[in-house]
Design a protein around this motif. Structure first.
Motif, PDB file in Angstrom:
ATOM      1  N   ALA A 180      10.525   6.459   2.117  1.00 33.95           N
ATOM      2  CA  ALA A 180      11.414   6.695   0.974  1.00 33.95           C
ATOM      3  C   ALA A 180      10.628   7.256  -0.202  1.00 33.95           C
ATOM      4  CB  ALA A 180      12.124   5.402   0.579  1.00 33.95           C
ATOM      5  N   SER A 181       9.439   6.727  -0.443  1.00 36.90           N
ATOM      6  CA  SER A 181       8.617   7.225  -1.539  1.00 36.90           C
ATOM      7  C   SER A 181       8.173   8.657  -1.276  1.00 36.90           C
ATOM      8  CB  SER A 181       7.406   6.312  -1.754  1.00 36.90           C
ATOM      9  OG  SER A 181       6.793   6.602  -2.989  1.00 36.90           O
ATOM     10  N   CYS A 182       7.911   8.983  -0.023  1.00 34.85           N
ATOM     11  CA  CYS A 182       7.531  10.346   0.343  1.00 34.85           C
ATOM     12  C   CYS A 182       8.673  11.319   0.028  1.00 34.85           C
ATOM     13  CB  CYS A 182       7.148  10.410   1.817  1.00 34.85           C
ATOM     14  SG  CYS A 182       6.183  11.864   2.252  1.00 34.85           S
ATOM     15  N   ARG A 183       9.904  10.933   0.341  1.00 30.62           N
ATOM     16  CA  ARG A 183      11.064  11.781   0.048  1.00 30.62           C
ATOM     17  C   ARG A 183      11.225  11.982  -1.454  1.00 30.62           C
ATOM     18  NH1 ARG A 183      13.173   8.641   4.233  1.00 30.62           N
ATOM     19  NH2 ARG A 183      14.280   7.282   2.776  1.00 30.62           N
ATOM     20  N   VAL A 184      11.020  10.925  -2.231  1.00 27.51           N
ATOM     21  CA  VAL A 184      11.124  11.035  -3.684  1.00 27.51           C
ATOM     22  C   VAL A 184      10.109  12.051  -4.211  1.00 27.51           C
ATOM     23  CG1 VAL A 184      10.714   9.798  -5.860  1.00 27.51           C
ATOM     24  CG2 VAL A 184      12.066   8.721  -4.051  1.00 27.51           C
ATOM     25  N   ALA A 185       8.859  11.921  -3.780  1.00 23.87           N
ATOM     26  CA  ALA A 185       7.803  12.817  -4.251  1.00 23.87           C
ATOM     27  C   ALA A 185       8.129  14.268  -3.924  1.00 23.87           C
ATOM     28  CB  ALA A 185       6.467  12.415  -3.621  1.00 23.87           C
ATOM     29  N   THR A 186       8.549  14.510  -2.703  1.00 25.50           N
ATOM     30  CA  THR A 186       8.846  15.875  -2.274  1.00 25.50           C
ATOM     31  C   THR A 186      10.020  16.455  -3.050  1.00 25.50           C
ATOM     32  OG1 THR A 186       7.985  15.372  -0.076  1.00 25.50           O
ATOM     33  CG2 THR A 186       9.412  17.297  -0.265  1.00 25.50           C
ATOM     34  N   LYS A 187      11.086  15.663  -3.230  1.00 25.48           N
ATOM     35  CA  LYS A 187      12.264  16.141  -3.968  1.00 25.48           C
ATOM     36  C   LYS A 187      11.924  16.469  -5.421  1.00 25.48           C
ATOM     37  CE  LYS A 187      15.820  13.762  -1.289  1.00 25.48           C
ATOM     38  NZ  LYS A 187      16.830  12.685  -1.307  1.00 25.48           N
ATOM     39  N   ALA A 188      10.928  15.795  -5.985  1.00 27.46           N
ATOM     40  CA  ALA A 188      10.538  16.027  -7.385  1.00 27.46           C
ATOM     41  C   ALA A 188       9.462  17.106  -7.518  1.00 27.46           C
ATOM     42  CB  ALA A 188      10.061  14.720  -8.014  1.00 27.46           C
ATOM     43  N   GLY A 189       9.158  17.797  -6.428  1.00 31.24           N
ATOM     44  CA  GLY A 189       8.225  18.917  -6.511  1.00 31.24           C
ATOM     45  C   GLY A 189       6.770  18.571  -6.360  1.00 31.24           C
ATOM     46  N   PHE A 190       6.465  17.368  -5.862  1.00 32.68           N
ATOM     47  CA  PHE A 190       5.080  16.961  -5.631  1.00 32.68           C
ATOM     48  C   PHE A 190       4.695  17.368  -4.207  1.00 32.68           C
ATOM     49  CE2 PHE A 190       5.967  14.687  -9.386  1.00 32.68           C
ATOM     50  CZ  PHE A 190       4.764  14.271  -9.951  1.00 32.68           C
ATOM     51  N   VAL A 191       3.713  18.235  -4.098  1.00 33.03           N
ATOM     52  CA  VAL A 191       3.291  18.775  -2.803  1.00 33.03           C
ATOM     53  C   VAL A 191       2.378  17.770  -2.104  1.00 33.03           C
ATOM     54  CG1 VAL A 191       1.973  20.641  -1.699  1.00 33.03           C
ATOM     55  CG2 VAL A 191       3.468  21.134  -3.665  1.00 33.03           C
ATOM     56  N   LEU A 192       2.624  17.557  -0.814  1.00 31.91           N
ATOM     57  CA  LEU A 192       1.755  16.694  -0.014  1.00 31.91           C
ATOM     58  C   LEU A 192       0.433  17.412   0.209  1.00 31.91           C
ATOM     59  CD1 LEU A 192       1.271  14.149   1.703  1.00 31.91           C
ATOM     60  CD2 LEU A 192       2.325  15.358   3.619  1.00 31.91           C
ATOM     61  N   GLU A 193      -0.667  16.804  -0.244  1.00 31.44           N
ATOM     62  CA  GLU A 193      -1.984  17.431  -0.124  1.00 31.44           C
ATOM     63  C   GLU A 193      -2.820  16.849   1.010  1.00 31.44           C
ATOM     64  OE1 GLU A 193      -2.826  19.032  -4.610  1.00 31.44           O
ATOM     65  OE2 GLU A 193      -3.813  17.178  -4.009  1.00 31.44           O
ATOM     66  N   GLY A 194      -2.518  15.653   1.453  1.00 33.95           N
ATOM     67  CA  GLY A 194      -3.292  15.081   2.542  1.00 33.95           C
ATOM     68  C   GLY A 194      -3.140  13.579   2.618  1.00 33.95           C
ATOM     69  N   THR A 195      -3.988  12.974   3.438  1.00 32.12           N
ATOM     70  CA  THR A 195      -3.955  11.535   3.663  1.00 32.12           C
ATOM     71  C   THR A 195      -5.306  10.935   3.301  1.00 32.12           C
ATOM     72  OG1 THR A 195      -2.356  11.811   5.465  1.00 32.12           O
ATOM     73  CG2 THR A 195      -3.569   9.725   5.388  1.00 32.12           C
ATOM     74  N   ARG A 196      -5.274   9.917   2.460  1.00 28.60           N
ATOM     75  CA  ARG A 196      -6.480   9.145   2.145  1.00 28.60           C
ATOM     76  C   ARG A 196      -6.482   7.964   3.109  1.00 28.60           C
ATOM     77  NH1 ARG A 196      -5.137   8.469  -3.982  1.00 28.60           N
ATOM     78  NH2 ARG A 196      -5.688   6.355  -3.418  1.00 28.60           N
ATOM     79  N   ARG A 197      -7.395   7.992   4.045  1.00 26.26           N
ATOM     80  CA  ARG A 197      -7.421   6.972   5.099  1.00 26.26           C
ATOM     81  C   ARG A 197      -7.897   5.631   4.568  1.00 26.26           C
ATOM     82  NH1 ARG A 197     -11.195   8.706   9.129  1.00 26.26           N
ATOM     83  NH2 ARG A 197     -12.198   9.778   7.408  1.00 26.26           N
ATOM     84  N   SER A 198      -7.196   4.576   4.973  1.00 22.86           N
ATOM     85  CA  SER A 198      -7.550   3.197   4.644  1.00 22.86           C
ATOM     86  C   SER A 198      -7.912   3.053   3.160  1.00 22.86           C
ATOM     87  CB  SER A 198      -8.720   2.739   5.528  1.00 22.86           C
ATOM     88  OG  SER A 198      -8.859   1.348   5.481  1.00 22.86           O
ATOM     89  N   ALA A 199      -7.018   3.550   2.300  1.00 20.85           N
ATOM     90  CA  ALA A 199      -7.336   3.671   0.876  1.00 20.85           C
ATOM     91  C   ALA A 199      -6.743   2.584  -0.012  1.00 20.85           C
ATOM     92  CB  ALA A 199      -6.871   5.036   0.366  1.00 20.85           C
ATOM     93  N   HIS A 200      -5.795   1.802   0.495  1.00 26.29           N
ATOM     94  CA  HIS A 200      -5.127   0.842  -0.386  1.00 26.29           C
ATOM     95  C   HIS A 200      -4.906  -0.471   0.355  1.00 26.29           C
ATOM     96  CE1 HIS A 200      -2.043  -0.658  -3.220  1.00 26.29           C
ATOM     97  NE2 HIS A 200      -2.714   0.073  -4.070  1.00 26.29           N
ATOM     98  N   LEU A 201      -5.337  -1.553  -0.259  1.00 30.75           N
ATOM     99  CA  LEU A 201      -5.171  -2.879   0.326  1.00 30.75           C
ATOM    100  C   LEU A 201      -3.825  -3.462  -0.093  1.00 30.75           C
ATOM    101  CD1 LEU A 201      -6.360  -5.212   1.980  1.00 30.75           C
ATOM    102  CD2 LEU A 201      -7.430  -6.038  -0.142  1.00 30.75           C
ATOM    103  N   GLN A 202      -3.008  -3.800   0.892  1.00 27.95           N
ATOM    104  CA  GLN A 202      -1.734  -4.473   0.682  1.00 27.95           C
ATOM    105  C   GLN A 202      -1.860  -5.885   1.255  1.00 27.95           C
ATOM    106  OE1 GLN A 202      -0.091  -1.682  -1.354  1.00 27.95           O
ATOM    107  NE2 GLN A 202       1.453  -3.057  -0.576  1.00 27.95           N
ATOM    108  N   SER A 203      -0.829  -6.668   1.120  1.00 31.87           N
ATOM    109  CA  SER A 203      -0.869  -8.047   1.617  1.00 31.87           C
ATOM    110  C   SER A 203      -1.059  -8.115   3.130  1.00 31.87           C
ATOM    111  CB  SER A 203       0.405  -8.789   1.214  1.00 31.87           C
ATOM    112  OG  SER A 203       1.537  -8.135   1.755  1.00 31.87           O
ATOM    113  N   ASP A 204      -0.679  -7.052   3.849  1.00 30.60           N
ATOM    114  CA  ASP A 204      -0.817  -7.048   5.303  1.00 30.60           C
ATOM    115  C   ASP A 204      -2.007  -6.219   5.793  1.00 30.60           C
ATOM    116  OD1 ASP A 204       0.193  -4.569   4.657  1.00 30.60           O
ATOM    117  OD2 ASP A 204       1.745  -4.568   6.193  1.00 30.60           O
TER     118      ASP A 204
END
Length: 195
Positions: A156-180
């Motif tokens: 859902a966040s990816c769709r929001v970014a794209t609809k607002a004109g934010f271009v997907l530039e790539g993937t930052r691997r293992s970049a953010h720690l979440q609870s899981d």
């Protein structure tokens, strides 16, 4: 210490004035600074399982919500971040949050973040709010680049970014720690015109 480059946004350029409310031309969206009486809406937002899952910071009491709002005003004055409540232009209830969650004035760079309350999802509110924020940041405030990172699994966040004109530039691997555990992050960006 001095710099070998001229800052993209001079220190004091933002904090010299009050944080603006950002209306959307031809739209029903209004971004406004958080107010003290928004604490219940902020607390309610962080009780939503989706917001809890995708965000590492949580608000668990009315006091924490009030502290968060005070901190949002302080971060504007320190030119470190800027937070807005997403509402409808008629001044109605808080429907979400959008932010420049960190700002680098030297390089004219900031990272966007957002969430929308469950009752406002599916209305296209987040992309409209993100477009309003991007227009102000890139056309009026002087930022040259806005970034947005979201977990790869947060479609859902990816769709929001794209609809607002934010271009997907790539993937930052293992970049953010979440609870899981560690998440790969998609990196999107939108640039100032002419750059």
């Amino acid at each position: 210490m001095s710099f070998a480059i001229t800052p993209a946004i001079p220190t004091g350029a933002l904090s010299a004035s009050v944080q603006p409310s950002l209306p959307a031309s031809g739209s029903d969206v209004l971004l406004r600074p958080w107010e003290a009486n928004d604490a219940p809406a902020l607390l309610r937002a962080f009780q939503d399982p989706s917001i809890q899952y995708w965000h590492t910071h949580h608000v668990t009491s009315r006091e924490e919500a009030q502290e968060w709002i005070v901190a949002s005003h302080r971060s504007w004055q320190l030119e470190q971040a800027a937070q807005w409540a997403i509402t409808l232009a008629d001044g109605g209830e808080v429907l979400g949050r959008i932010a420049l969650r960190w700002m680098d004035l030297l390089h004219g760079l900031a990272e966007c973040a957002y969430w929308v309350l469950p009752n406002a999802r599916g209305m296209g509110l987040a992309p409209r709010a993100l477009a309003v924020l991007a227009h102000w940041a890139l056309s009026e405030a002087g930022f040259r680049r806005l970034e947005l990172a979201h977990a790869v699994g947060n479609e859902a966040s990816c769709r929001v970014a794209t609809k607002a004109g934010f271009v997907l530039e790539g993937t930052r691997r293992s970049a953010h720690l979440q609870s899981d555990g560690w998440h790969d992050m998609h990196l999107h960006a939108r640039l100032q015109r002419g750059t």
